[in-house]
Design a protein around this motif. Structure first.
Motif, short mmCIF file in Angstrom:
data_model
loop_
_atom_site.label_atom_id
_atom_site.label_comp_id
_atom_site.label_asym_id
_atom_site.label_seq_id
_atom_site.Cartn_x
_atom_site.Cartn_y
_atom_site.Cartn_z
N ALA A 192 26.93 2.12 19.32
CA ALA A 192 27.54 0.78 19.25
C ALA A 192 29.06 0.88 19.26
O ALA A 192 29.74 0.06 19.89
CB ALA A 192 27.05 0.04 18.01
N ALA A 193 29.60 1.87 18.56
CA ALA A 193 31.05 2.05 18.56
C ALA A 193 31.56 2.37 19.96
O ALA A 193 32.62 1.87 20.39
CB ALA A 193 31.44 3.16 17.58
N LEU A 194 30.81 3.20 20.71
CA LEU A 194 31.20 3.51 22.09
C LEU A 194 31.07 2.28 22.99
O LEU A 194 31.90 2.05 23.87
CB LEU A 194 30.35 4.66 22.63
N LEU B 51 21.54 -6.03 20.52
CA LEU B 51 21.43 -5.01 19.47
C LEU B 51 20.53 -5.50 18.32
O LEU B 51 19.75 -4.72 17.77
CB LEU B 51 22.81 -4.65 18.94
N ALA B 52 20.64 -6.77 17.97
CA ALA B 52 19.80 -7.32 16.92
C ALA B 52 18.33 -7.27 17.32
O ALA B 52 17.45 -6.96 16.49
CB ALA B 52 20.21 -8.75 16.61
N LEU B 53 18.04 -7.56 18.58
CA LEU B 53 16.65 -7.55 19.04
C LEU B 53 16.12 -6.13 19.17
O LEU B 53 14.98 -5.84 18.81
CB LEU B 53 16.56 -8.26 20.39
N LEU B 54 16.95 -5.23 19.64
CA LEU B 54 16.53 -3.84 19.84
C LEU B 54 16.41 -3.06 18.54
O LEU B 54 15.43 -2.31 18.34
CB LEU B 54 17.55 -3.13 20.73
N ALA C 129 22.28 -4.38 13.00
CA ALA C 129 22.98 -3.81 14.15
C ALA C 129 23.69 -4.89 14.95
O ALA C 129 24.81 -4.70 15.43
CB ALA C 129 21.99 -3.04 15.04
N GLY C 130 23.03 -6.03 15.10
CA GLY C 130 23.66 -7.12 15.83
C GLY C 130 24.83 -7.72 15.08
O GLY C 130 25.86 -8.07 15.67
N MET C 131 24.69 -7.85 13.78
CA MET C 131 25.76 -8.44 12.98
C MET C 131 26.99 -7.53 12.92
O MET C 131 28.11 -7.99 12.77
CB MET C 131 25.26 -8.73 11.57
N ALA C 132 26.78 -6.22 13.05
CA ALA C 132 27.89 -5.27 12.91
C ALA C 132 28.71 -5.11 14.19
O ALA C 132 29.86 -4.65 14.13
CB ALA C 132 27.35 -3.90 12.49
#
Length: 325
Positions: free
Chosen positions: A137-139, A246-249, A254-257
């Motif tokens: 996610a950072a990348l 990201l939230a779904l996966l 993960a989606g909120m971040a």
């Protein structure tokens, strides 16, 4: 392009299955004594049929990727979509964004069986597993900041963004026990769009459209694919789309971040919480009722756990989390 819209190979293709004219078009454009040695159908895409074409010639082997629109809806819109992608790939050739190199395009299917675009094969694979998601996610965020920072002339600026849903088109899950939550979310997107500072948008940036190579400290993004929806609009909209995916996966946290990853990478989002919420909900509601459209290619790529009930639950929980935040 990598192996399709984030796709993986599913084995050798057979001749004569609706792409003989397209194959002839490809072959006429090859250099010297190059020829198609192998064709592999690719999976993981939703809008297109994807093929990897393995070529051999005097200069050695190489591979190209062929995107063809075959579904009636996308065939009707193919000329605009593929012309836009071809234009964007030419533009990105002079940037640091790891995009494919355009080889040829027949957006109106004047020579091909279906509207088609031919491009280089990018290295890397799609990574959709839960392990290591924070590092990826950072990348993703860093790459997205780079895309948004592209300086384009007024002539090269892509079309203004288009919303992918509207209050009238939102369908909550049939089994929802929180109809009030859905109504509250729909009411937010009834407002006029917030004012924004426009930038270059991928418009469909999510883990399924990004290729990774390496691992551990050497993990890197090796390709960003699927540029048919490239637009001009608010950075929040691209960030919202990746956040929803990201939230779904990987789950709601993960989606909120993801917006925090984006700002940590140097990106700028709306200062007004109401504006930020608008963009996040505008994107999330486009996945209603259960995100099945994106789940099909994700399951093909190994995420069999992402059933419609799981995704519907995650999407509803994500809406609640957006309001709570």
């Amino acid at each position: 392009m990598g192996s399709g819209e984030g796709a993986a190979g599913i084995g050798a293709d057979r001749d004569g299955e609706g792409w003989a004219a397209t194959r002839s078009w490809v072959e006429k454009g090859l250099s010297g004594e190059e020829r198609i040695e192998n064709v592999v159908r690719l999976r993981g895409g939703w809008t297109s049929e994807m093929r990897r074409l393995d070529l051999r010639g005097p200069r050695g082997p190489r591979s190209l990727v062929l995107r063809s629109f075959v579904k009636p809806f996308y065939v009707r819109h193919a000329e605009g979509l593929l012309t836009r992608e071809a234009t964007v790939l030419r533009l990105l050739g002079d940037t640091d964004v790891p995009a494919a190199t355009l080889a040829a395009v027949d957006a109106a299917a004047r020579s091909c069986d279906h509207p088609s675009l031919l491009m280089s094969l990018l290295p890397g694979t799609v990574r959709l597993g839960d392990q290591g998601v924070d590092g990826r996610a950072a990348l993703l965020a860093r790459q997205l900041v780079g895309i948004h920072g592209l300086a384009v002339t007024a002539r090269d600026r892509p079309r203004p963004y288009q919303a992918w849903t509207s209050p009238e088109r939102v369908r909550p899950p049939a089994a929802t026990e929180r109809p009030g939550l859905w109504q509250r979310a729909v009411d937010v997107i009834r407002r006029d769009p917030p004012a924004y500072r426009g930038c270059f948008l991928h418009r469909d940036f999510h883990p399924g459209n990004v290729l990774f190579a390496g691992s551990g400290d050497d993990l890197r993004i090796s390709g960003v694919v699927d540029w048919v929806e490239t637009s001009w609009g608010a950075a929040d909209l691209d960030v919202a789309h990746c956040s929803t995916a990201l939230a779904l996966l990987h789950g709601i946290p993960a989606g909120m971040a993801f917006p925090d990853h984006y700002t940590a990478a140097g990106g700028t989002l709306a200062d007004d919480d109401r504006a930020h919420l608008y963009w996040r909900l505008l994107d999330a509601l486009g996945f209603a009722p259960d995100a099945e459209k994106v789940a099909v290619p994700w399951r093909e790529l190994g995420r069999a756990d992402l059933t419609p009930p799981v995704l519907a639950q995650r999407l509803e929980g994500y809406l609640q989390a957006l309001f709570d935040r």
